[in-house]
Design a protein around this motif. Structure first.
Motif, PDB file in Angstrom:
ATOM      1  N   LEU A  77       0.935  -0.924   0.211  1.00 53.94           N
ATOM      2  CA  LEU A  77       0.204  -0.165  -0.199  1.00 53.94           C
ATOM      3  C   LEU A  77       0.577   1.173  -0.024  1.00 53.94           C
ATOM      4  O   LEU A  77       0.520   2.188  -0.772  1.00 53.94           O
TER       5      LEU A  77
ATOM      6  N   TYR B 235      -9.768   8.753  -1.334  1.00 51.81           N
ATOM      7  CA  TYR B 235     -10.331   7.777  -1.669  1.00 51.81           C
ATOM      8  C   TYR B 235     -10.443   7.702  -3.049  1.00 51.81           C
ATOM      9  O   TYR B 235     -10.750   6.968  -4.302  1.00 51.81           O
TER      10      TYR B 235
ATOM     11  N   GLU C  38      -2.491   9.687   3.253  1.00 56.83           N
ATOM     12  CA  GLU C  38      -3.286   8.575   2.161  1.00 56.83           C
ATOM     13  C   GLU C  38      -3.360   9.738   0.975  1.00 56.83           C
ATOM     14  O   GLU C  38      -3.369   9.982  -0.052  1.00 56.83           O
TER      15      GLU C  38
ATOM     16  N   ASP D  69      -8.253  -5.843   4.843  1.00 58.99           N
ATOM     17  CA  ASP D  69      -9.480  -5.555   4.014  1.00 58.99           C
ATOM     18  C   ASP D  69     -10.626  -4.431   4.618  1.00 58.99           C
ATOM     19  O   ASP D  69     -11.051  -3.761   4.493  1.00 58.99           O
TER      20      ASP D  69
ATOM     21  N   ASN E  28      -9.223  -1.266   5.858  1.00 64.16           N
ATOM     22  CA  ASN E  28      -9.100  -0.264   4.647  1.00 64.16           C
ATOM     23  C   ASN E  28     -10.360   0.502   4.099  1.00 64.16           C
ATOM     24  O   ASN E  28     -11.261   1.152   3.933  1.00 64.16           O
ATOM     25  N   HIS E  29     -11.262  -0.368   4.219  1.00 65.19           N
ATOM     26  CA  HIS E  29     -13.091  -0.174   3.737  1.00 65.19           C
ATOM     27  C   HIS E  29     -13.405   0.320   4.809  1.00 65.19           C
ATOM     28  O   HIS E  29     -13.731   1.213   3.579  1.00 65.19           O
TER      29      HIS E  29
ATOM     30  N   ARG F   3     -12.116   3.063   6.646  1.00 66.72           N
ATOM     31  CA  ARG F   3     -10.991   4.212   6.330  1.00 66.72           C
ATOM     32  C   ARG F   3     -11.574   4.921   5.379  1.00 66.72           C
ATOM     33  O   ARG F   3     -11.554   5.713   5.099  1.00 66.72           O
ATOM     34  N   TRP F   4     -11.794   4.179   3.947  1.00 63.13           N
ATOM     35  CA  TRP F   4     -12.089   4.494   2.787  1.00 63.13           C
ATOM     36  C   TRP F   4     -13.390   5.013   2.742  1.00 63.13           C
ATOM     37  O   TRP F   4     -13.586   5.743   1.706  1.00 63.13           O
TER      38      TRP F   4
ATOM     39  N   ARG G   3       0.175  -0.092   8.322  1.00 64.78           N
ATOM     40  CA  ARG G   3       0.041  -1.166   7.137  1.00 64.78           C
ATOM     41  C   ARG G   3       1.134  -0.495   5.827  1.00 64.78           C
ATOM     42  O   ARG G   3       1.066   0.145   5.849  1.00 64.78           O
TER      43      ARG G   3
ATOM     44  N   ARG H 243       0.973  -6.379   3.216  1.00 64.55           N
ATOM     45  CA  ARG H 243      -0.232  -6.703   2.944  1.00 64.55           C
ATOM     46  C   ARG H 243      -0.578  -8.067   2.638  1.00 64.55           C
ATOM     47  O   ARG H 243      -1.326  -8.582   1.979  1.00 64.55           O
TER      48      ARG H 243
ATOM     49  N   CYS I 149       1.402  -4.572  10.747  1.00 61.82           N
ATOM     50  CA  CYS I 149      -0.556  -4.959  10.880  1.00 61.82           C
ATOM     51  C   CYS I 149      -0.732  -5.321  12.617  1.00 61.82           C
ATOM     52  O   CYS I 149      -2.101  -6.266  11.444  1.00 61.82           O
TER      53      CYS I 149
ATOM     54  N   CYS J  13      -3.505  -8.062   8.181  1.00 59.70           N
ATOM     55  CA  CYS J  13      -3.843  -8.769   7.001  1.00 59.70           C
ATOM     56  C   CYS J  13      -3.899 -10.213   6.471  1.00 59.70           C
ATOM     57  O   CYS J  13      -3.855 -10.760   5.890  1.00 59.70           O
TER      58      CYS J  13
END
Lengths: 576, 119, 233
Positions: free
Chosen positions: A211, A446, A502, C35, C38-39, C41-42, C52, C55, C62, C74
């Motif tokens: 990442l 994102y 990010e 994942d 991340n989901h 967060r995003w 992280r 992965r 992590c 991960c």
């Protein structure tokens, strides 16, 4: 909003703590220069550790008939004749020194019964010349170098993100970085800077990269008004785990693994009858993608099988234990019993910051050096790999040119003086952060990344054509324009602001991705990893040259081209 | 950094090594003990039989060693356990004192009893 | 299928004390806990903070506490977690910087104490030093360590004594001491021969459970002790 500023002074500054960065740091620190390494993650977390299969050198432990000429020829041919042959010649020679140096540093290499370093076959290499440590070669090299850096008391600035490069009167004078942990700008003044910032697989939806691999160094160099080289050449690794894209080492095929399509056919016999699964990566990846496009994926879907079952449990456990562990964890398949579902995955950047073979960054087609500025590893383009890199040459390049660039930088820094700071670079860095912290946009960063990655996957992937590329160019340009106006971050704090990090990375991705696309539009031929369905042949007459690309402040892109250095081998047809 | 109580002295290697040595002695003596008590002879236990044995000097030595090693082994093990779960320096010192004092008292009492035992 | 994640949150810049926040995530085949994070967060909450990178279980960023056990996010499949409720906390035994991010400086400092580098006194040969495949095998497993810190975090002895070197540093020491090419074993053994070195390990063996690379850490610490005992005998 006022951002806190902290000033530092070091003889040399290295950005990035993978193999190239740490090796360069070691060169400087062991010559008693005051050395600092700036890294986005803890040094042992760098993505060099993700490399699995091996590191090349023609030491001939298994195949005594191997030679420097053979290694050079394989690399030149693998590069589809875009690699600079003077640099490759130096590379294969120094590679041998690098391996023994690593061994003397204590790297635990797998061994032959006679006690010498073991070597396994790899794609595109005529002889068995990949030195390895089970399937974690990059990991042990990275940790060994880190240990050596600890021994030589290198200062590490962990969790610092580079924001801008300082150039004073055309000479490198330092960098500006963001302290992720506490917030705040750090201005590092120095006599020489080395960028070893790695690759940018994260521009793609399916990638083997971490990442963190967001090409920060490339974007930083572009913003400083310097060019990048050959960015249109992106390597797609044939075997990533299905859906995740996580790497399955080429060593798995080196140990005898087969690729099977939906009909259970070893399809590589159609594409590389001699080398089969051990053809070069561009060829194998294209072959897999062709099978998938023509409906011969598994159950017609977008993956094929990598079959290791015939190797037997013992060999898999001894040589590929990590691969088995990851296959069980990530795709729920035990390779001892069942074939692994795989698909090609964006893996490596052949292009990068242009350097000469001393590791000095150059700024034009006449090879004019930027004094005090060095680059090495995946972030740099020497160019060893040309249009397609051979497996195991990357660990070797990062290590060897990390050392060469490190030594030359040390020599330079001994004689050089500190220069006044570059106020423009500080302002540029400050603006980047402030814009994000102060902006009240409505689109989360994102969303830009997601669309960029999908676009690159759909239109700038293994097979390219003018129409797709032009669409991609306009989409990504639009994304960047919108990003500058409407981007939003949720976290506005100073403390360990991952959201800010990010967002800065997404901006970097948007910056250089446009150069990948524009370079691909310009290059009207197919060479190595760059394959144009509308120009399926290599065009030696017009295109045996490197792309150099600059980005103006308004975002427009300027190109120039520089000739490939050809010494021993004239371009010929490339057959495997 | 918070100071935590620890015993004075060397690295702990000897203490650890004795723990292992005592384990071997205990394993052997326990086997002898079980054999003599439960399997050799007619199997009935009486005060007289035990007392008769404890009068002999050989048995006295064996039993005194049994007592010392058993206590050392047990208390060392217990301290090891407690050391992981008591983080406070004062309580560590306190418990260590209790264990050491208790162990010393039992050693003394046991030695006096065995040495002076006349049946 | 939906699962709820109950995540430890603490931002010292604005929170007086830590709290747990609950998120709901649609789980799919192959989704890892990373994942899922991340989901969140995003798509839901950009302020959620954790470390992280790769992965693929090789960078060691992590490690966290997942339903009471320390492991890599991960390498944890959401489908494999039996409960529909996943409690995620930072690695125990370290100071929290923010949310799931802990201060690892102490961990790395301890590593540096055991002379974690190859030591030789005899000059190297022109080519490689020889080593048999068996002798390589002897250090290969220890070389798997990714310095994620999960072992130290799972060790009751490390919780009790902040000065204890801990399983990761001892494993590192073992790797070098067991290497037939290395000549620094005496120096290193002298360092780990300490109340806060090998003798502080009480064979709880939690470290082996926690290790995402399945390294038999406790066994290796025992081998270090054997080296010391044999040295003294």
């Amino acid at each position: 909003m006022e951002l806190e500023k902290t000033y530092h002074k070091y003889d040399v500054i290295i950005v990035g703590a993978g193999l190239a960065g740490e090796r360069a740091a070691l060169a400087a620190a062991s010559s008693n220069l005051k050395t600092a390494v700036i890294t986005k993650v803890y040094p042992t977390r760098s993505h060099s550790g993700g490399a699995q299969g091996g590191i090349s050198a023609a030491i001939g432990n298994v195949d005594p008939e191997d030679s420097l000429e053979a290694h050079m020829w394989d690399t030149v041919k693998g590069s589809d004749f875009l690699g600079d042959q003077d640099a490759i010649e130096l590379f294969v020679e120094e590679a041998i020194k690098t391996i023994y140096e690593y061994e003397h540093m204590g790297v635990p290499f797998s061994r032959l019964p006679n006690g010498k370093i073991a070597q396994r076959p790899f794609g595109g290499h005529t002889y068995r010349r990949a030195c390895y440590s089970a399937d974690k070669t990059g990991h042990v090299l990275l940790h060994t170098l880190y240990e050596q850096c600890v021994k030589h008391q290198v200062s590490f600035y962990n969790e610092f993100l580079v924001l801008s490069l300082m150039l004073t009167d055309g000479q490198a004078s330092g960098i500006v970085a963001w302290d992720l942990r506490n917030g705040g700008l750090h201005i590092f003044r120095t006599k020489a800077v080395l960028f070893a910032t790695g690759g940018y697989g994260r521009a793609y939806k399916i990638t083997s990269n971490a990442l963190s691999n967001t090409g920060d160094g490339l974007a930083t160099v572009l913003e400083a008004g310097l060019p990048v080289e050959d960015l249109e050449f992106v390597q797609f690794h044939p075997t990533g785990y299905y859906r995740q894209g996580i790497l399955v080492t080429e060593g798995a095929r080196g140990e005898g693994g087969h690729l099977l399509n939906g009909e259970g056919d070893r399809f590589m016999k159609k594409y590389a009858p001699e080398r089969m699964e051990l053809g070069p990566r561009d060829l194998v990846a294209r072959s897999i993608w062709t099978e998938i496009l023509e409906g011969r994926g598994i159950d017609g879907k977008d993956y094929v099988y990598l079959d290791l079952t015939h190797l037997g449990a013992e060999k898999i456990m001894e040589r590929l234990p990590q691969i088995r562990d990851l296959a069980i964890s990530f795709v729920g398949v035990d390779p001892i019993k069942d074939p692994i579902p795989i698909q090609p995955t964006a893996h490596y950047s052949m292009g990068g910051i242009p350097t000469n073979k001393r590791g000095e960054v150059i700024k034009d087609a006449q090879n004019t050096v930027v004094p005090g500025f060095y680059a090495a590893g995946e972030a740099a383009c020497v160019s060893i790999h040309g249009a397609n890199r051979l497996g195991t040459n990357s660990l070797q390049e990062a290590s060897t040119f990390g050392r060469i660039a490190g030594n030359n930088m040390t020599e330079y820094a001994r004689k050089a003086d500190f220069l006044p700071v570059d106020e423009k670079a500080i302002k540029r860095a400050e603006d980047k952060v402030r814009r994000l912290l102060e902006n009240d946009g409505k689109t989360h960063h994102y969303d830009y990344k997601k669309e960029l990655q999908q676009t690159m996957y759909d239109k700038v992937w293994i097979f390219r054509n003018e129409k797709d590329l032009k669409e991609a160019a306009s989409i990504v340009k639009g994304l960047e324009e919108d990003f500058m106006k409407n981007v939003k971050i949720d976290d506005k704090g100073m403390l360990f602001n991952l959201d800010l990090q990010e967002a800065l990375e997404v901006h970097n991705l948007l910056t250089f991705s446009q150069i990948i696309i524009a370079g691909a539009i310009n290059r009207k031929e197919s060479r190595g990893a760059h394959y144009r369905t509308d120009y399926p042949k290599r065009d030696d007459k017009n295109w045996t040259k490197h792309t150099l690309a600059w980005r103006a402040e308004d975002g427009s892109i300027k190109f120039d081209y520089k000739p490939v250095v050809i010494t021993k081998y004239q371009p010929t047809e490339r057959k495997y | 950094m918070k100071k935590t109580f620890r015993r004075s002295g060397n690295s702990g290697a000897l203490a650890w090594f004795f723990h292992r040595l005592t384990a071997i002695y205990l394993a052997v003596v326990l086997l002898i003990h079980f054999a003599v008590m439960h399997f050799i002879g007619d199997g009935t236990l009486t005060y007289d039989k035990v007392a008769a044995r404890l009068v002999s000097p050989g048995w006295k030595i064996l039993d005194i060693l049994f007592l010392y090693t058993g206590l050392y082994h047990g208390l060392y093990g217990l301290w090891n356990l407690l050391e992981d779960y008591i983080h406070n320096a004062f309580w560590r010192a306190f418990i260590y004192f209790i264990l050491a004092f208790g162990g010393f008292a039992l050693v003394t009492l046991g030695t006096i009893t065995i040495v002076n035992f006349r049946g | 299928m939906k699962k709820t994640l109950e995540i430890f949150r603490y931002n010292p810049e604005k929170d007086e004390k830590p709290y747990f926040k609950t998120y709901e995530v649609e789980v799919y085949e192959g989704m890892t806990l990373l994942d899922a994070l991340n989901h969140i967060r995003w798509e839901q909450d950009g302020t959620l903070t954790y470390r992280r990178s790769c992965r693929s279980a090789i960078c060691g960023s992590c490690a966290m506490k997942i339903n009471g056990k320390t492991y890599l996010a991960c390498k944890t499949q959401m489908m494999d977690i039996k409960s529909d409720h996943v409690k995620v906390e930072p690695l125990p035994g370290y100071e929290v910087i923010k949310d799931l991010v802990v201060d690892m400086d102490n961990f790395f400092d301890k590593l540096k104490r055991v002379k974690p580098y190859h030591i030789t006194h005899t000059p190297p040969p022109e080519k490689e030093r020889l080593q048999s495949p068996e002798d390589f095998h002897y250090i290969n497993e220890a070389a798997d360590c990714i310095l994620c810190g999960a072992c130290v975090s799972a060790c009751p002895s490390a919780w009790a004594d902040k000065e204890y070197l801990g399983p990761a540093a001892l494993l590192k020491a073992y790797k070098f001491c067991a290497d037939t090419r290395d000549e620094g074993a005496d120096e290193r053994l002298a360092i780990v021969n300490d109340r806060n070195g090998v003798w502080r390990c009480h064979y709880t063996a939690n470290c082996m459970d926690a290790c995402p690379k399945d390294i038999k850490i406790t066994d290796f610490i025992a081998r270090l002790r054997n080296m010391l005992v044999q040295d003294k005998l």
